[in-house]
Scaffold this active site. Structure first.
Site, PDB file in Angstrom:
ATOM      1  N   ASP B  97       0.856  -1.178   0.000  1.00  0.00           N
ATOM      2  CA  ASP B  97       0.000   0.000   0.000  1.00  0.00           C
ATOM      3  C   ASP B  97       0.899   1.237   0.000  1.00  0.00           C
ATOM      4  O   ASP B  97       2.121   1.127   0.107  1.00  0.00           O
ATOM      5  CB  ASP B  97      -0.977  -0.015   1.174  1.00  0.00           C
ATOM      6  N   ASP B 307      -7.935  -7.093   0.888  1.00  0.00           N
ATOM      7  CA  ASP B 307      -6.973  -7.402   1.939  1.00  0.00           C
ATOM      8  C   ASP B 307      -7.568  -6.947   3.239  1.00  0.00           C
ATOM      9  O   ASP B 307      -8.430  -6.051   3.258  1.00  0.00           O
ATOM     10  CB  ASP B 307      -5.651  -6.669   1.697  1.00  0.00           C
TER      11      ASP B 307
END
Lengths: 413, 413
Positions: B97, B307
């Site tokens: 990320d 996720d």
């Protein structure tokens, strides 16, 4: 029903004090090629490892603590689960110790002497703090978990170890330390002998009660501290006790544990005295040893198997073995070290993870660091003892010892 | 040089708000069959698991956090190690990320809203405690490890994510919460758009600098909170930005992330708006979702991958999924429960370990309990999403959803 037996392999020597050999311990859950290092699974788990990972280290058997499992989750629960092996999903051979060491080392004095990390000092003899009290019948102690009061006797230890159901169990012995007087050691050896007789009786009773279960093998534990006459007498008396039981149609000792106060300097000598007196056809377990030099010494003297918490405990702090001695991966020097722990040693961990990654895991408090270092250290210790076995069979024990020791301890010189 | 691409499989629907489909994301490190659940490996480790154990759960890819790895061990060290996959010994596809969420959620106000566990209250707006400050250029923040001061900008996030070297990386976006005003959301969406343009530029620059390395794919992140017009406009603007970049001979977005404040009630609606505007040939990642009902809703609306830390975090506290809902293994009721976690679900953990053993491990503070429950929960979540994929391909998505939901949430009714 399979009972435990021992097949002698190659003898390293058979002179006084020199009884090293290879062999095979046959148990109802498989064979153990000896000499062998047995990892410790205190609370029915080799800390941080799955059974598949334990197997990956080359471990042939694992050893749990009766004391811990009695307190948590309770021996009755392990019994209901089908024994400690089934409880922890380990299908190979299992050992349990008697609980004696843990119960008695709760006393402040014992702890101070036995851990070797603390110096004898002003706290010695603070009786009020002692958490264990020994009498002829057994030991009163206090739980480390909740402070509740408990009592172990030889009979209770046997009952618990039958509930736990390990292949190899140990007689309940009294623990002494090097600080005790000669006269106390004498009295203690005699008491341990009386307790051993009670263990054999209770072991036979429990075996009969649990007919149909895999046969468990009771091993006698030899005490006597640093005194040659006491060690030899204790050994002869236990062997005689076992023989008498067998002659009476009962089961005797399937092997022997060598326990109690052993200083590094006289480790080999003491194991040698004991093995002078022990029959060749019974396996011998040395409790709590894992320093490489001690392993060579003890194997040479005649010990077949070893257990110790040090390789796994060290691993959980980032300490790892290499062929050139120990490293602590938490040190800043490993921050950009992209080599494996020991690329010459190899194995799963050294081949797949860098020191930099392992250091990162420890610095970041990630449990995987403990797991990987535990796999490495057990693999290292087990392969060392496997190599010792191969060196006896191949006739190059002294050469291997000199080569290994020369590198491993080179930094200390 | 392989670049990321997406192959469409079976479509569940293509009407407004209904874009569910199966597909395959092709990355330089292998394919991901979608829909797919992607386990989180925050600090380059799926907490407590080896890569072999991660694989055993059925995971196809893992996602790490740029923020955490930047602070510890440092993106330069991961770079020297050959990227996050090689550092952590994971050979499959990887995501990172952007760090935006972690950097900005350090602010006290954000934390309170985002964790959902804390109620809005008297601490709201305690500016002094805020650990992050946003301006047009980027974000100043304070390290959670040592209190040191740092700055992330879109350019810095791209540089870090190129050092980390994951296959799929995300644009640096501004995080808002449901507490922000409409006018702040508008301004924020515009800023996120300007930052996305800077990310594309820096991504192209970094890609050129690192020629020869596996190509990384930058995904744009769509914000806009609960406002339909903002979400749709943000999506169209990002797609246009990407197309313009490609038309100019540069690389654009390889996929899209759907981020920001999503309430359970409007999750499907918002994902639907966004997917109405997105091209069919780009994969879509929904950040931070793992509740089973949310998974069905999000897949139906058009999300491809997910996720979430919840399955692993829950596992480390003894919380486990079963087909009949969640259990907490620490409860006393499991003391003598010798069944597996979910024998109907099966799998490695349920087939080999009893609830009583797992409870014992948690009560005794043994890390293996966390490892085993993590394997179980990830296996459960991954198989759920795998089953969703099969149900789309087999034409029985609604039936599977009704069956699964009926059992899993039965206790709550």
């Amino acid at each position: 029903m399979t009972d435990l037996s021992f097949t002698l392999g190659t003898e390293l020597g058979s002179g006084p004090g020199r009884h090293g050999r290879t062999g095979t311990i046959h148990t109802p859950h498989g064979d153990i090629q000896t000499p062998a290092f047995i990892p410790v699974a205190t609370k029915a788990t080799v800390k941080t490892l799955t059974p598949e990972q334990i197997e990956q280290t080359g471990a042939q058997a694992i050893l749990s603590n009766a004391y811990h499992l009695y307190l948590q989750p309770g021996a009755d629960i392990v019994d209901e689960a089908g024994g400690v092996g089934r409880f922890e999903n380990w299908s190979g051979p299992t050992y349990t110790d008697s609980g004696g060491f843990q119960v008695m080392s709760q006393g402040v004095g014992f702890q101070k002497t036995l851990t070797m990390e603390q110096k004898d000092g002003q706290d010695w003899g603070r009786e009020k703090k002692s958490m264990a009290r020994v009498d002829e019948e057994g030991v009163d102690f206090v739980s480390f978990i909740d402070g509740s009061r408990h009592r172990f006797t030889p009979e209770i230890s046997m009952q618990i170890q039958h509930q736990l159901g390990a292949d190899i169990i140990f007689a309940f012995d009294e623990l002494t330390t090097l600080m005790d007087t000669r006269s106390y050691q004498e009295a203690s050896v005699e008491r341990t002998h009386r307790w051993a007789a009670r263990c054999i009786d209770e072991h036979n009773r429990q075996t009969a009660l649990r007919e149909g279960r895999p046969l468990q093998s009771l091993w006698g534990v030899i005490q006597g501290a640093q005194y040659e006459d006491l060690r030899r007498q204790a050994t002869r008396d236990l062997v005689e006790l076992s023989d008498a039981s067998v002659a009476a149609g009962q089961r005797g000792f399937g092997g022997y544990g060598i326990g109690g106060a052993l200083e590094k300097e006289n480790l080999g000598t003491i194991v040698g005295w004991v093995c002078d007196e022990l029959p060749v056809d019974k396996p011998r377990h040395l409790l709590g040893i894992s320093e490489p030099d001690d392993i060579f010494t003890a194997v040479e003297a005649g010990a077949d198997t070893f257990d110790c918490v040090a390789p796994t405990r060290l691993a959980r702090r980032g300490g790892v073995y290499t062929l050139d001695g120990r490293l602590n991966l938490v040190n800043a020097g490993f921050k950009r070290d992209f080599r494996g722990i020991d690329e010459e040693f190899g194995g799963y961990v050294s081949e797949n993870y860098s020191r930099a990654y392992l250091r990162h895991l420890f610095k970041a408090n990630e449990f995987l660091g403990m797991t990987l270092c535990t796999i490495h250290n057990l693999s290292f210790m087990i392969r060392l003892v496997d190599n010792v076995r191969a060196s006896i069979e191949g006739g190059y024990f002294e050469e291997y010892r000199a080569e290994f020791m020369g590198r491993y301890y080179a930094k200390k010189k």
